[in-house]
Design a protein around this motif. Structure first.
Motif, PDB file in Angstrom:
ATOM      1  N   ILE A  47       0.618  -1.613  -0.140  1.00  0.00           N
ATOM      2  CA  ILE A  47      -0.141   0.093  -0.417  1.00  0.00           C
ATOM      3  C   ILE A  47       1.177   1.401   0.072  1.00  0.00           C
ATOM      4  N   THR A  51       0.147   3.696  -2.607  1.00  0.00           N
ATOM      5  CA  THR A  51       0.254   5.467  -2.089  1.00  0.00           C
ATOM      6  C   THR A  51       1.304   6.612  -2.415  1.00  0.00           C
ATOM      7  N   LEU A 119       4.497   5.277   6.381  1.00  0.00           N
ATOM      8  CA  LEU A 119       4.267   4.412   5.264  1.00  0.00           C
ATOM      9  C   LEU A 119       6.197   4.421   4.680  1.00  0.00           C
ATOM     10  N   MET A 222      -6.595  -1.706   1.182  1.00  0.00           N
ATOM     11  CA  MET A 222      -6.731  -0.085  -0.023  1.00  0.00           C
ATOM     12  C   MET A 222      -7.100   0.000  -1.023  1.00  0.00           C
ATOM     13  N   TYR A 226      -9.159   3.042  -1.516  1.00  0.00           N
ATOM     14  CA  TYR A 226      -9.184   3.968  -2.391  1.00  0.00           C
ATOM     15  C   TYR A 226     -10.048   4.259  -3.456  1.00  0.00           C
ATOM     16  N   PHE A 258      -4.195   8.075   3.266  1.00  0.00           N
ATOM     17  CA  PHE A 258      -4.251   6.559   3.213  1.00  0.00           C
ATOM     18  C   PHE A 258      -5.351   7.073   1.821  1.00  0.00           C
ATOM     19  N   TRP A 261      -3.957   9.995  -0.662  1.00  0.00           N
ATOM     20  CA  TRP A 261      -2.707  10.288  -1.125  1.00  0.00           C
ATOM     21  C   TRP A 261      -3.374   8.954  -2.110  1.00  0.00           C
ATOM     22  N   LEU A 262      -3.937   7.423  -2.042  1.00  0.00           N
ATOM     23  CA  LEU A 262      -3.848   7.046  -3.193  1.00  0.00           C
ATOM     24  C   LEU A 262      -4.749   7.531  -4.052  1.00  0.00           C
TER      25      LEU A 262
END
Ligand code: 6R9
Length: 562
Positions: A47, A51, A119, A222, A226, A258, A261-262
């Motif tokens: 992830i 990301t 991260l 994720m 997302y 997450f 930024w995804l």
């Protein structure tokens, strides 16, 4: 008969009725979700790569990934810079012996280093455990001990609250200042390729009952993060997105880091304490377009009244709320003063991402949390686990599985199993009802509902009405044990500035609720407090604590009689 606000003016319902919800639900399919994520093509997953690194590979290295604001400090970083920093942190973690599956705790204020540390740990296959910045020593120790964390990243300002002993598993404490100062090496692939089911994030829930539980999420979460970022946060390429929560609360990690930024959003990280002027200034200066916060914060802003007129907040396009009931009063305030609707969202640490939402452009019903996210099926269950008809209050449950659902509760199989006591369902612990148009109305946590003389009363409804009274800033409502009625409605309130407590004022407030909501919902007792007890991380009003105090008081009174 008096009218409810929603019957008099309802710009929310009148203006928006695009309703393609049915259509979206019909075509939506989890199997096609997360199309843009690279693991769909490669089969290899991490992830942290999806990301940040993916965007650099796709040619967005120069796009601003974050703006950081704290007092006079203002910095920005591109996606390439975030990738390079993350790699740097990852190398240092590796050289300190961190391996796949290890638990790495992060105890930092809301700074870029906090996000990058999370991260970096995940990138090398470890499980990140973000801790809320205001935790004291015992809270930090309990959590690291529970899942046997091996490394802690913190900074020297937090030192007095970092436990130095009694954590046998903890091998290393690293300071962000030292990592920042260490020479940067280049080259070398840092990403550890993982399985979708491998763990990546552990969040300890607030622990208002029992000891905190470590909710573990796997990389597969994720897809859900997302998708909800794309549909619910409605992130577009030129957005400036600000989630006000610290990553120690699940909202601050999932929707602070997450999900945005995804979706390649430019995010805002803001340090410092809440102050209406600073928040408005930040929105105006950075031209924030999408803003995610919580009812407590909105209520505080609302109570500051006219402060907002000094700022240009016209950049705001989309506002979201989460964590506790969103009072209609707050929705109307935002609509009137900002010209933007607030979209409520419901989910839990355990669910990994949004489950009940208000999609942009869809009709909002103030007082409701919205409708199930496409791909999610909600049920209202009775005590035997059977689905109740629309309109009946029962246990809010969700059909299993979905991509964001937690993988386990660390070291506590029984607790984990307790969420799945009815075959095929996840039981949330909230009570709610669903109307004929699929909207879900939160009533209370399973144990907050008030039953007075056989009438079920949701404390949220009463609280919402209370804060519509001009003198009331905040309200918490509980059922006070009563020999005749079973329970009676007791309200704890905080008065707005400029109001003095008096019998006639309290009576006026009581009559206001009676006249505007219902006689049986009007608080029989109102107590004025300086502030209401709240959970440390997410600022939810702790009704259970109010109730406990109330019961204590009653007992004392009984004793005095003897
Ligand atoms: C994301 C988050 C979960 C509990 C949940 C419920 C309450 C969350 C809400 C809400 C009313 C909403 N909650 N969203 N209540 N309206 N929109 O809050 O996670 O800290 O795990 O709390 O919060 O009671 O069960 P978490």
């Amino acid at each position: 008969m008096s009218q409810r606000i929603s019957e008099v003016i309802n710009p929310i319902e009148d203006t928006y009725n695009l309703s393609n919800y049915e259509e979206i639900r019909h075509v939506y399919d989890w199997h096609q979700a997360g199309e843009d994520l690279r693991f769909r093509d490669t089969g290899k997953v991490n992830i942290a790569y999806e990301t940040i690194d993916r965007h650099v590979e796709d040619g967005y290295g120069d796009k601003v990934a974050l703006h950081y604001v704290d007092g006079e400090t203002r910095t920005s970083m591109t996606f390439r810079e975030v990738k390079e920093k993350t790699d740097h942190y990852s190398r240092i973690l590796r050289s300190n012996g961190v391996k796949k599956g290890d638990r790495v705790f992060i105890f930092l204020p809301k700074t870029p280093e906090c996000y990058i540390s999370m991260l970096a740990a995940i990138k090398i296959g470890a499980i990140a455990g973000p801790l809320f910045e205001a935790f004291m020593e015992d809270a930090v120790r309990d959590r690291i001990n529970d899942c046997r964390g091996t490394l802690l990243i913190t900074n020297r300002d937090m030192v007095s609250r970092v436990p130095q002993n009694d954590i046998p598993s903890l091998e290393t404490i690293l300071y962000a200042e030292d990592i920042e100062a260490a020479p940067v090496e280049h080259g070398g692939e840092q990403v550890e390729w993982m399985d979708l089911e491998d763990g990546m994030l552990i969040h300890y829930t607030s622990g208002s009952t029992g000891k905190p539980k470590g909710v573990l999420h796997a990389h597969r979460v994720m897809t859900h993060q997302y998708e909800s970022g794309k549909w619910v946060l409605d992130i577009r390429d030129d957005d400036v997105y600000w989630c006000t929560s610290h990553p120690g609360w699940v909202t601050g990690s999932v929707y602070g880091l997450f999900a945005p930024w995804l979706n390649r959003a430019t995010i805002v990280i803001q340090g410092g304490r809440f102050k209406a002027e600073n928040w408005y200034q930040l929105i105006a200066d950075l031209k924030v377009t999408v803003w995610y916060s919580a009812p407590t914060a909105f209520r505080m802003l609302l109570s500051q009244g006219d402060v907002l007129k000094d700022y240009d907040l016209s950049s705001l396009r989309h506002i979201l709320s989460v964590g506790e009931p969103l009072n209609p009063e707050v929705i109307y305030w935002a609509w009137e003063r900002l010209g933007v609707r607030i979209h409520d969202t419901w989910w839990m640490t355990e669910t990994g991402a949004h489950l009940i939402v208000n999609l942009p452009g869809e009709k909002i019903k103030p007082g409701s949390m919205g409708r199930p996210f496409p791909g999610i099926e909600v049920g209202i269950l009775d005590e035997a686990g059977n689905e109740l008809p629309r309109g009946s209050v029962g246990q809010l449950a969700v059909k299993t599985p979905w991509p964001g659902l937690m993988k386990e509760i660390w070291g506590n199989r029984d607790k984990f199993d307790s969420y799945f006591k009815y075959e095929g369902w996840y039981v949330s612990g909230d009570l709610a009802y669903q109307d004929d148009e699929d909207y879900v109305f939160f009533q209370s946590r399973d144990d907050d509902m008030i039953n007075s003389a056989g009438e079920r009363i949701g404390p949220f409804e009463v609280e919402s009405k209370l804060i519509e009274h001009p003198a009331v800033q905040e309200a918490g409502v509980v059922g006070k044990p009563d020999p005749v009625r079973g329970e009676l409605v007791k309200a704890f309130i905080v008065l707005r500035e400029g109001y003095e407590q008096s019998d006639s004022l309290l009576e006026d407030i009581r009559i206001f609720v009676r006249n505007n909501l219902a006689a049986h919902s009007a608080p029989r007792e109102i107590e004025v407090m300086e502030e209401l007890p709240k959970t440390t991380i997410s600022g939810k009003i702790l009704r259970r604590e109010l109730k406990r105090m109330e019961i204590e008081k009653q007992k004392e009174a009984e004793l005095k009689k003897v």
